[in-house]
Design a protein around this motif. Structure first.
Motif, PDB file in Angstrom:
ATOM      1  N   GLN A   3      66.484  68.740 119.893  1.00  0.00           N
ATOM      2  CA  GLN A   3      67.342  67.898 119.060  1.00  0.00           C
ATOM      3  C   GLN A   3      68.425  67.172 119.863  1.00  0.00           C
ATOM      4  O   GLN A   3      68.614  65.962 119.668  1.00  0.00           O
ATOM      5  CB  GLN A   3      67.979  68.742 117.943  1.00  0.00           C
ATOM      6  N   PRO A   4      69.153  67.838 120.773  1.00  0.00           N
ATOM      7  CA  PRO A   4      70.107  67.099 121.604  1.00  0.00           C
ATOM      8  C   PRO A   4      69.460  65.993 122.415  1.00  0.00           C
ATOM      9  O   PRO A   4      70.020  64.905 122.556  1.00  0.00           O
ATOM     10  CB  PRO A   4      70.705  68.182 122.515  1.00  0.00           C
ATOM     11  N   LEU A   5      68.264  66.220 122.933  1.00  0.00           N
ATOM     12  CA  LEU A   5      67.569  65.193 123.695  1.00  0.00           C
ATOM     13  C   LEU A   5      67.247  63.988 122.821  1.00  0.00           C
ATOM     14  O   LEU A   5      67.316  62.844 123.262  1.00  0.00           O
ATOM     15  CB  LEU A   5      66.288  65.756 124.305  1.00  0.00           C
ATOM     16  N   GLN A   6      66.894  64.246 121.579  1.00  0.00           N
ATOM     17  CA  GLN A   6      66.620  63.147 120.647  1.00  0.00           C
ATOM     18  C   GLN A   6      67.877  62.323 120.404  1.00  0.00           C
ATOM     19  O   GLN A   6      67.823  61.088 120.333  1.00  0.00           O
ATOM     20  CB  GLN A   6      66.081  63.687 119.331  1.00  0.00           C
ATOM     21  N   LYS A   7      69.002  62.995 120.282  1.00  0.00           N
ATOM     22  CA  LYS A   7      70.262  62.281 120.062  1.00  0.00           C
ATOM     23  C   LYS A   7      70.630  61.425 121.268  1.00  0.00           C
ATOM     24  O   LYS A   7      71.029  60.268 121.111  1.00  0.00           O
ATOM     25  CB  LYS A   7      71.378  63.291 119.754  1.00  0.00           C
ATOM     26  N   TYR A   8      70.501  61.991 122.458  1.00  0.00           N
ATOM     27  CA  TYR A   8      70.810  61.212 123.663  1.00  0.00           C
ATOM     28  C   TYR A   8      69.855  60.027 123.803  1.00  0.00           C
ATOM     29  O   TYR A   8      70.252  58.936 124.226  1.00  0.00           O
ATOM     30  CB  TYR A   8      70.700  62.107 124.905  1.00  0.00           C
ATOM     31  N   TRP A  85      61.333  62.517 114.642  1.00  0.00           N
ATOM     32  CA  TRP A  85      60.744  61.814 115.773  1.00  0.00           C
ATOM     33  C   TRP A  85      59.289  62.283 115.897  1.00  0.00           C
ATOM     34  O   TRP A  85      58.938  63.105 116.732  1.00  0.00           O
ATOM     35  CB  TRP A  85      61.509  62.097 117.049  1.00  0.00           C
ATOM     36  N   SER A  86      58.439  61.754 115.066  1.00  0.00           N
ATOM     37  CA  SER A  86      57.047  62.179 114.996  1.00  0.00           C
ATOM     38  C   SER A  86      56.202  61.431 116.018  1.00  0.00           C
ATOM     39  O   SER A  86      56.647  60.442 116.603  1.00  0.00           O
ATOM     40  CB  SER A  86      56.509  61.918 113.592  1.00  0.00           C
ATOM     41  N   ILE A 137      63.651  57.998 112.193  1.00  0.00           N
ATOM     42  CA  ILE A 137      64.111  59.213 112.882  1.00  0.00           C
ATOM     43  C   ILE A 137      65.258  59.841 112.092  1.00  0.00           C
ATOM     44  O   ILE A 137      65.330  61.050 111.903  1.00  0.00           O
ATOM     45  CB  ILE A 137      64.549  58.894 114.321  1.00  0.00           C
ATOM     46  N   GLY A 138      66.198  58.994 111.650  1.00  0.00           N
ATOM     47  CA  GLY A 138      67.232  59.436 110.710  1.00  0.00           C
ATOM     48  C   GLY A 138      68.266  60.383 111.271  1.00  0.00           C
ATOM     49  O   GLY A 138      68.685  61.325 110.596  1.00  0.00           O
ATOM     50  N   ILE A 139      68.694  60.164 112.519  1.00  0.00           N
ATOM     51  CA  ILE A 139      69.738  61.007 113.101  1.00  0.00           C
ATOM     52  C   ILE A 139      71.099  60.374 112.863  1.00  0.00           C
ATOM     53  O   ILE A 139      71.366  59.264 113.310  1.00  0.00           O
ATOM     54  CB  ILE A 139      69.512  61.198 114.616  1.00  0.00           C
ATOM     55  N   ALA A 140      71.956  61.063 112.138  1.00  0.00           N
ATOM     56  CA  ALA A 140      73.358  60.659 111.897  1.00  0.00           C
ATOM     57  C   ALA A 140      73.472  59.284 111.251  1.00  0.00           C
ATOM     58  O   ALA A 140      74.527  58.666 111.280  1.00  0.00           O
ATOM     59  CB  ALA A 140      74.151  60.675 113.208  1.00  0.00           C
ATOM     60  N   GLY A 141      72.418  58.814 110.626  1.00  0.00           N
ATOM     61  CA  GLY A 141      72.457  57.510 109.983  1.00  0.00           C
ATOM     62  C   GLY A 141      72.651  56.366 110.957  1.00  0.00           C
ATOM     63  O   GLY A 141      73.099  55.280 110.571  1.00  0.00           O
ATOM     64  N   ILE A 142      72.294  56.572 112.236  1.00  0.00           N
ATOM     65  CA  ILE A 142      72.544  55.571 113.270  1.00  0.00           C
ATOM     66  C   ILE A 142      71.437  54.526 113.269  1.00  0.00           C
ATOM     67  O   ILE A 142      70.248  54.846 113.237  1.00  0.00           O
ATOM     68  CB  ILE A 142      72.632  56.228 114.659  1.00  0.00           C
ATOM     69  N   SER A 143      71.861  53.265 113.301  1.00  0.00           N
ATOM     70  CA  SER A 143      70.937  52.170 113.575  1.00  0.00           C
ATOM     71  C   SER A 143      71.181  51.719 115.006  1.00  0.00           C
ATOM     72  O   SER A 143      72.322  51.491 115.404  1.00  0.00           O
ATOM     73  CB  SER A 143      71.178  51.005 112.619  1.00  0.00           C
ATOM     74  N   THR A 144      70.118  51.582 115.780  1.00  0.00           N
ATOM     75  CA  THR A 144      70.296  51.234 117.189  1.00  0.00           C
ATOM     76  C   THR A 144      70.563  49.755 117.403  1.00  0.00           C
ATOM     77  O   THR A 144      70.952  49.355 118.494  1.00  0.00           O
ATOM     78  CB  THR A 144      69.042  51.633 118.001  1.00  0.00           C
ATOM     79  N   THR A 145      70.343  48.935 116.370  1.00  0.00           N
ATOM     80  CA  THR A 145      70.521  47.489 116.534  1.00  0.00           C
ATOM     81  C   THR A 145      71.583  46.889 115.627  1.00  0.00           C
ATOM     82  O   THR A 145      71.982  45.751 115.841  1.00  0.00           O
ATOM     83  CB  THR A 145      69.198  46.737 116.276  1.00  0.00           C
TER      84      THR A 145
END
Length: 231
Positions: A3-8, A85-86, A137-145
């Motif tokens: 999970q931490p790796l997914q966040k990074y 992250w499937s 992926i849905g981590i922390a509601g973050i959109s990367t763009t």
């Protein structure tokens, strides 16, 4: 440790998106290929000023982004997994990495000016795919763009801290904040870092700058293939 790796990895995707927007804006005629809110603003201004070529570039970016959204949504499907992250999400990043690689190759070629519209479409499609994949992926509601959503979440977290200060010390509140709150702050900061780095690099060494998003997204994709697809 997964999970931490997914966040990074998600933060690295924010970095890549910030760089891509700068590369598109400076290298492809002032068009945004990751931030569609800004691109629609530029489109509206161009329409008002009857700037046909700017309108065309913005429309191509919008169409490419939407196509990327649709392709990613089709690839991922509607099935949800315990691990956001499937393998299907990872396949989206594989395609995105290929698109970014093609973009970089053509961008440094003698034909980049002639193929500018194609480059806009490819870059926007890559960012559209990344946006949909990050949402799934849905981590922390973050959109990367989309920096606006991340910034709004950071402000909401700050307001929550201020409202609770009357009943607790600042130190205890900071400890009580979720990891997601810190992640949202880092997402904004890292996106900004990506913008600054790309602006500096593209001004001085543009032929190197275009490869950084390729390496970042490609690296995240390789990590996902080996570490995130076991659930």
């Amino acid at each position: 440790m997964q999970q931490p790796l997914q966040k990074y990895s998600l933060l690295l995707l924010c970095l890549a998106a910030g760089m891509v927007d700068v590369i598109g804006y400076l290298g492809l005629g002032h068009v945004l290929t990751a931030n569609m809110t800004g691109n629609i603003v530029l489109l509206g201004i161009a329409i008002a000023r009857a700037q046909e070529f700017v309108v065309l570039r913005s429309l191509i970016a919008l169409a490419g982004f939407i196509a990327g959204n649709a392709i990613a949504a089709r690839m991922i499907g509607i099935n949800q997994t315990k691990n956001g992250w499937s393998p299907r999400v990872t396949r989206v990043f594989v395609v995105e990495s290929i698109l970014l690689l093609l973009f970089a190759i053509v961008m440094i070629s003698p034909y980049s000016e002639q193929l500018a519209y194609l480059l806009i479409a490819v870059l926007a499609a890559a960012m559209g795919m990344q946006t949909t994949a990050a949402r799934r992926i849905g981590i922390a509601g973050i959109s990367t763009t989309v920096l606006t959503n991340n910034l709004a979440a950071v402000v909401e977290d700050a307001v929550s801290i201020l409202q609770r200060l009357r009943h607790a010390s600042l130190g205890s509140l900071m400890k009580a904040l979720s990891n997601d709150s810190y992640l949202r702050v880092f997402a904004v900061i890292i996106y900004l870092i990506g913008v600054i780095v790309a602006a500096l690099m593209f001004h001085n060494i543009p032929m190197v700058a275009v490869w950084i998003p390729v390496l970042v997204v490609g690296g995240v994709t390789l990590l996902a293939l080996y570490r995130f697809n076991d659930q």
